[in-house]
Design a protein around this motif. Sequence first.
Motif, PDB file in Angstrom:
ATOM      1  N   ALA A  73     121.786  12.357-122.179  1.00 35.57           N
ATOM      2  CA  ALA A  73     122.187  13.468-121.318  1.00 35.57           C
ATOM      3  C   ALA A  73     121.434  13.439-119.993  1.00 35.57           C
ATOM      4  CB  ALA A  73     121.949  14.794-122.038  1.00 35.57           C
ATOM      5  N   LEU A  74     120.153  13.107-120.038  1.00 32.64           N
ATOM      6  CA  LEU A  74     119.395  12.966-118.794  1.00 32.64           C
ATOM      7  C   LEU A  74     119.893  11.788-117.970  1.00 32.64           C
ATOM      8  CD1 LEU A  74     115.704  13.718-119.866  1.00 32.64           C
ATOM      9  CD2 LEU A  74     117.144  15.074-118.343  1.00 32.64           C
ATOM     10  N   GLU A  75     120.169  10.677-118.623  1.00 33.02           N
ATOM     11  CA  GLU A  75     120.654   9.492-117.918  1.00 33.02           C
ATOM     12  C   GLU A  75     121.985   9.749-117.219  1.00 33.02           C
ATOM     13  OE1 GLU A  75     118.920   5.647-120.330  1.00 33.02           O
ATOM     14  OE2 GLU A  75     120.668   6.670-121.166  1.00 33.02           O
ATOM     15  N   GLN A  76     122.833  10.565-117.829  1.00 40.04           N
ATOM     16  CA  GLN A  76     124.169  10.812-117.297  1.00 40.04           C
ATOM     17  C   GLN A  76     124.229  12.028-116.374  1.00 40.04           C
ATOM     18  OE1 GLN A  76     126.519  11.130-120.872  1.00 40.04           O
ATOM     19  NE2 GLN A  76     126.159   8.989-121.454  1.00 40.04           N
ATOM     20  N   ALA A  77     123.113  12.694-116.162  1.00 40.39           N
ATOM     21  CA  ALA A  77     123.119  13.934-115.388  1.00 40.39           C
ATOM     22  C   ALA A  77     123.237  13.671-113.890  1.00 40.39           C
ATOM     23  CB  ALA A  77     121.852  14.734-115.675  1.00 40.39           C
ATOM     24  N   ASP A  78     124.081  14.453-113.259  1.00 47.80           N
ATOM     25  CA  ASP A  78     124.122  14.509-111.795  1.00 47.80           C
ATOM     26  C   ASP A  78     123.127  15.554-111.282  1.00 47.80           C
ATOM     27  OD1 ASP A  78     126.423  12.678-111.383  1.00 47.80           O
ATOM     28  OD2 ASP A  78     127.520  14.243-112.454  1.00 47.80           O
ATOM     29  N   VAL A  79     122.896  16.584-112.102  1.00 49.10           N
ATOM     30  CA  VAL A  79     121.956  17.657-111.748  1.00 49.10           C
ATOM     31  C   VAL A  79     121.138  18.004-112.982  1.00 49.10           C
ATOM     32  CG1 VAL A  79     121.680  19.945-110.725  1.00 49.10           C
ATOM     33  CG2 VAL A  79     123.720  18.595-110.195  1.00 49.10           C
ATOM     34  N   VAL A  80     119.841  18.219-112.788  1.00 49.47           N
ATOM     35  CA  VAL A  80     118.957  18.672-113.864  1.00 49.47           C
ATOM     36  C   VAL A  80     118.343  19.996-113.438  1.00 49.47           C
ATOM     37  CG1 VAL A  80     116.889  18.197-115.224  1.00 49.47           C
ATOM     38  CG2 VAL A  80     118.410  16.316-114.577  1.00 49.47           C
ATOM     39  N   PHE A  81     118.555  21.037-114.248  1.00 46.15           N
ATOM     40  CA  PHE A  81     117.920  22.333-114.028  1.00 46.15           C
ATOM     41  C   PHE A  81     116.852  22.523-115.095  1.00 46.15           C
ATOM     42  CE2 PHE A  81     122.305  23.053-112.413  1.00 46.15           C
ATOM     43  CZ  PHE A  81     121.998  23.381-111.106  1.00 46.15           C
ATOM     44  N   TRP A  82     115.622  22.802-114.665  1.00 47.47           N
ATOM     45  CA  TRP A  82     114.550  23.058-115.622  1.00 47.47           C
ATOM     46  C   TRP A  82     113.605  24.089-115.041  1.00 47.47           C
ATOM     47  CZ3 TRP A  82     109.755  19.527-115.919  1.00 47.47           C
ATOM     48  CH2 TRP A  82     109.449  18.979-114.668  1.00 47.47           C
ATOM     49  N   VAL A  83     112.827  24.726-115.916  1.00 50.64           N
ATOM     50  CA  VAL A  83     111.858  25.715-115.444  1.00 50.64           C
ATOM     51  C   VAL A  83     110.851  25.043-114.524  1.00 50.64           C
ATOM     52  CG1 VAL A  83     110.035  27.309-116.147  1.00 50.64           C
ATOM     53  CG2 VAL A  83     112.162  27.195-117.464  1.00 50.64           C
ATOM     54  N   GLY A  84     110.329  23.897-114.952  1.00 57.45           N
ATOM     55  CA  GLY A  84     109.356  23.167-114.154  1.00 57.45           C
ATOM     56  C   GLY A  84     108.269  22.590-115.029  1.00 57.45           C
ATOM     57  N   GLU A  85     107.435  21.772-114.432  1.00 57.74           N
ATOM     58  CA  GLU A  85     106.430  21.090-115.236  1.00 57.74           C
ATOM     59  C   GLU A  85     105.318  22.025-115.705  1.00 57.74           C
ATOM     60  OE1 GLU A  85     103.926  18.179-113.208  1.00 57.74           O
ATOM     61  OE2 GLU A  85     104.916  18.733-111.337  1.00 57.74           O
ATOM     62  N   GLU A  86     105.256  23.247-115.149  1.00 57.55           N
ATOM     63  CA  GLU A  86     104.310  24.223-115.682  1.00 57.55           C
ATOM     64  C   GLU A  86     104.613  24.536-117.141  1.00 57.55           C
ATOM     65  OE1 GLU A  86     104.588  24.977-111.249  1.00 57.55           O
ATOM     66  OE2 GLU A  86     105.962  24.485-112.877  1.00 57.55           O
ATOM     67  N   LEU A  87     105.883  24.507-117.521  1.00 60.38           N
ATOM     68  CA  LEU A  87     106.281  24.759-118.904  1.00 60.38           C
ATOM     69  C   LEU A  87     106.322  23.478-119.721  1.00 60.38           C
ATOM     70  CD1 LEU A  87     107.368  26.899-120.968  1.00 60.38           C
ATOM     71  CD2 LEU A  87     109.673  26.139-120.293  1.00 60.38           C
ATOM     72  N   THR A  88     106.875  22.416-119.145  1.00 55.28           N
ATOM     73  CA  THR A  88     107.092  21.167-119.881  1.00 55.28           C
ATOM     74  C   THR A  88     106.611  19.973-119.060  1.00 55.28           C
ATOM     75  OG1 THR A  88     109.355  21.147-118.997  1.00 55.28           O
ATOM     76  CG2 THR A  88     109.058  22.012-121.227  1.00 55.28           C
ATOM     77  N   PRO A  89     105.306  19.775-118.939  1.00 56.27           N
ATOM     78  CA  PRO A  89     104.814  18.655-118.129  1.00 56.27           C
ATOM     79  C   PRO A  89     105.313  17.309-118.617  1.00 56.27           C
ATOM     80  CG  PRO A  89     103.047  19.638-119.430  1.00 56.27           C
ATOM     81  CD  PRO A  89     104.215  20.576-119.519  1.00 56.27           C
ATOM     82  N   TRP A  90     105.519  17.145-119.931  1.00 57.86           N
ATOM     83  CA  TRP A  90     106.003  15.887-120.487  1.00 57.86           C
ATOM     84  C   TRP A  90     107.410  15.547-119.996  1.00 57.86           C
ATOM     85  CZ3 TRP A  90     110.531  16.216-123.121  1.00 57.86           C
ATOM     86  CH2 TRP A  90     110.923  17.496-123.544  1.00 57.86           C
ATOM     87  N   LEU A  91     108.213  16.576-119.693  1.00 59.17           N
ATOM     88  CA  LEU A  91     109.594  16.331-119.291  1.00 59.17           C
ATOM     89  C   LEU A  91     109.681  15.745-117.886  1.00 59.17           C
ATOM     90  CD1 LEU A  91     112.570  16.538-120.040  1.00 59.17           C
ATOM     91  CD2 LEU A  91     112.536  18.941-119.313  1.00 59.17           C
ATOM     92  N   ASP A  92     108.671  15.989-117.079  1.00 56.10           N
ATOM     93  CA  ASP A  92     108.650  15.439-115.727  1.00 56.10           C
ATOM     94  C   ASP A  92     108.752  13.916-115.759  1.00 56.10           C
ATOM     95  OD1 ASP A  92     108.339  15.630-112.865  1.00 56.10           O
ATOM     96  OD2 ASP A  92     106.295  14.913-113.126  1.00 56.10           O
ATOM     97  N   HIS A  93     108.023  13.282-116.680  1.00 53.10           N
ATOM     98  CA  HIS A  93     108.059  11.826-116.781  1.00 53.10           C
ATOM     99  C   HIS A  93     109.428  11.346-117.252  1.00 53.10           C
ATOM    100  CE1 HIS A  93     103.798  12.056-116.119  1.00 53.10           C
ATOM    101  NE2 HIS A  93     103.590  12.703-117.244  1.00 53.10           N
ATOM    102  N   ALA A  94     110.031  12.067-118.192  1.00 50.87           N
ATOM    103  CA  ALA A  94     111.355  11.689-118.692  1.00 50.87           C
ATOM    104  C   ALA A  94     112.405  11.801-117.594  1.00 50.87           C
ATOM    105  CB  ALA A  94     111.730  12.567-119.885  1.00 50.87           C
ATOM    106  N   ILE A  95     112.314  12.843-116.786  1.00 55.76           N
ATOM    107  CA  ILE A  95     113.263  13.010-115.690  1.00 55.76           C
ATOM    108  C   ILE A  95     113.112  11.893-114.671  1.00 55.76           C
ATOM    109  CG2 ILE A  95     113.849  14.484-113.729  1.00 55.76           C
ATOM    110  CD1 ILE A  95     113.228  16.904-115.511  1.00 55.76           C
ATOM    111  N   GLU A  96     111.876  11.558-114.351  1.00 54.34           N
ATOM    112  CA  GLU A  96     111.640  10.496-113.376  1.00 54.34           C
ATOM    113  C   GLU A  96     112.207   9.158-113.832  1.00 54.34           C
ATOM    114  OE1 GLU A  96     107.529  10.257-112.475  1.00 54.34           O
ATOM    115  OE2 GLU A  96     107.482  12.118-111.313  1.00 54.34           O
ATOM    116  N   SER A  97     112.089   8.872-115.115  1.00 52.56           N
ATOM    117  CA  SER A  97     112.540   7.566-115.610  1.00 52.56           C
ATOM    118  C   SER A  97     114.012   7.542-115.979  1.00 52.56           C
ATOM    119  CB  SER A  97     111.701   7.149-116.824  1.00 52.56           C
ATOM    120  OG  SER A  97     111.833   8.095-117.877  1.00 52.56           O
ATOM    121  N   LEU A  98     114.553   8.666-116.463  1.00 52.42           N
ATOM    122  CA  LEU A  98     115.928   8.664-116.969  1.00 52.42           C
ATOM    123  C   LEU A  98     116.932   9.277-115.996  1.00 52.42           C
ATOM    124  CD1 LEU A  98     115.199   9.822-120.643  1.00 52.42           C
ATOM    125  CD2 LEU A  98     115.754   7.501-119.862  1.00 52.42           C
ATOM    126  N   ALA A  99     116.480  10.165-115.126  1.00 53.67           N
ATOM    127  CA  ALA A  99     117.406  10.851-114.220  1.00 53.67           C
ATOM    128  C   ALA A  99     116.961  10.688-112.772  1.00 53.67           C
ATOM    129  CB  ALA A  99     117.485  12.330-114.600  1.00 53.67           C
TER     130      ALA A  99
END
Length: 323
Positions: A73-99
């Motif tokens: 889903a991240l790989e195929q996303a045109d737009v990613v909406f998230w609260v931010g890395e204050e809530l999910t710092p681990w997701l920042d790395h996934a977004i950078e690599s997959l989206a």
Amino acid sequence: MSMHRLKSVLLGIGAAMTLGAPGWAQAPGVATDIAAIHSLAARVMDGVGTPDQIIQQGASPHGYSLRPSEARALEQADVVFWVGEELTPWLDHAIESLAADARVVALLDNPKTLTREFREGATFEAHGREDEHGHEDEHGHEDAHAHEDEHAHDGIDPHAWLDPENGKAWLDVIAAELSQVDPENASLYFANAAEGKKEIDAAAAEIAQMLAPLGDARFIVFHDAYQYFEARYNIPAAAAISLSDASDPSAARIAEIREYVENQGITCAFTEPQFNPGILNAVFSGTEAKTAVIDPQGTDIAPGPGFYPAFLRSVGQAIAGCL
């Protein structure tokens, strides 16, 4: 069936598919982090498409292992909406690599977002509404990011979706961002956002009516996740048992809270579905305080466009029912 009838049916099916195709064929791929953000995006996209939710309900957002479907889903996303890395710092790395090619929108970073600093200490009732501010002020984000492997409790409190005014602001943000990548559906996005804001206003008015009679009722929460909701409805919690939902409280903190409960006339304490009830028993055994469950993720609420106002109501109902 006659040949003429068969041709008519086939032509009818083809016409229906052709008429229905543009809205879905042009729908952007959208990925969101938690259920509340997924709901807001789903409300804006209603009639166009359906966003993907990366962090499943009931799972802690502070540490999570992506499933293959969520990575796709991240790989195929045109737009990613998230609260931010204050809530999910681990997701920042996934977004950078997959989206890497997607538009990435951290909602806490938007100037329209009302943000609050984390409260300090086991008891924090003095931490009041004066700490409310808009995001255009300096928040010291470098502090919030200092410990990427834990839910740090300095800097900005990321639980901003618990303020319905932020939910309304984020509907507009989501509509504006989607209109940039899908301008053909811009009018529908903004119309959906406007309807979504009316639905949030209706829920907020119901909650205000529910909570208005509570006056100076005193309660504590299991972990400090609710101050946005508390401030919006002027029902501040007196203390939190645990620093975060990622760690158990220390023995010293439990002793401090127990003494506070006994001395300050606390009437109710809220636990959460995923926490060990033994901790609550250690604090409240032998006291007259009631306990109740409150769920900051809305685990039992069906996901989708209606989730967010239903979730806000559930928090209000839990508080009103206990107090």
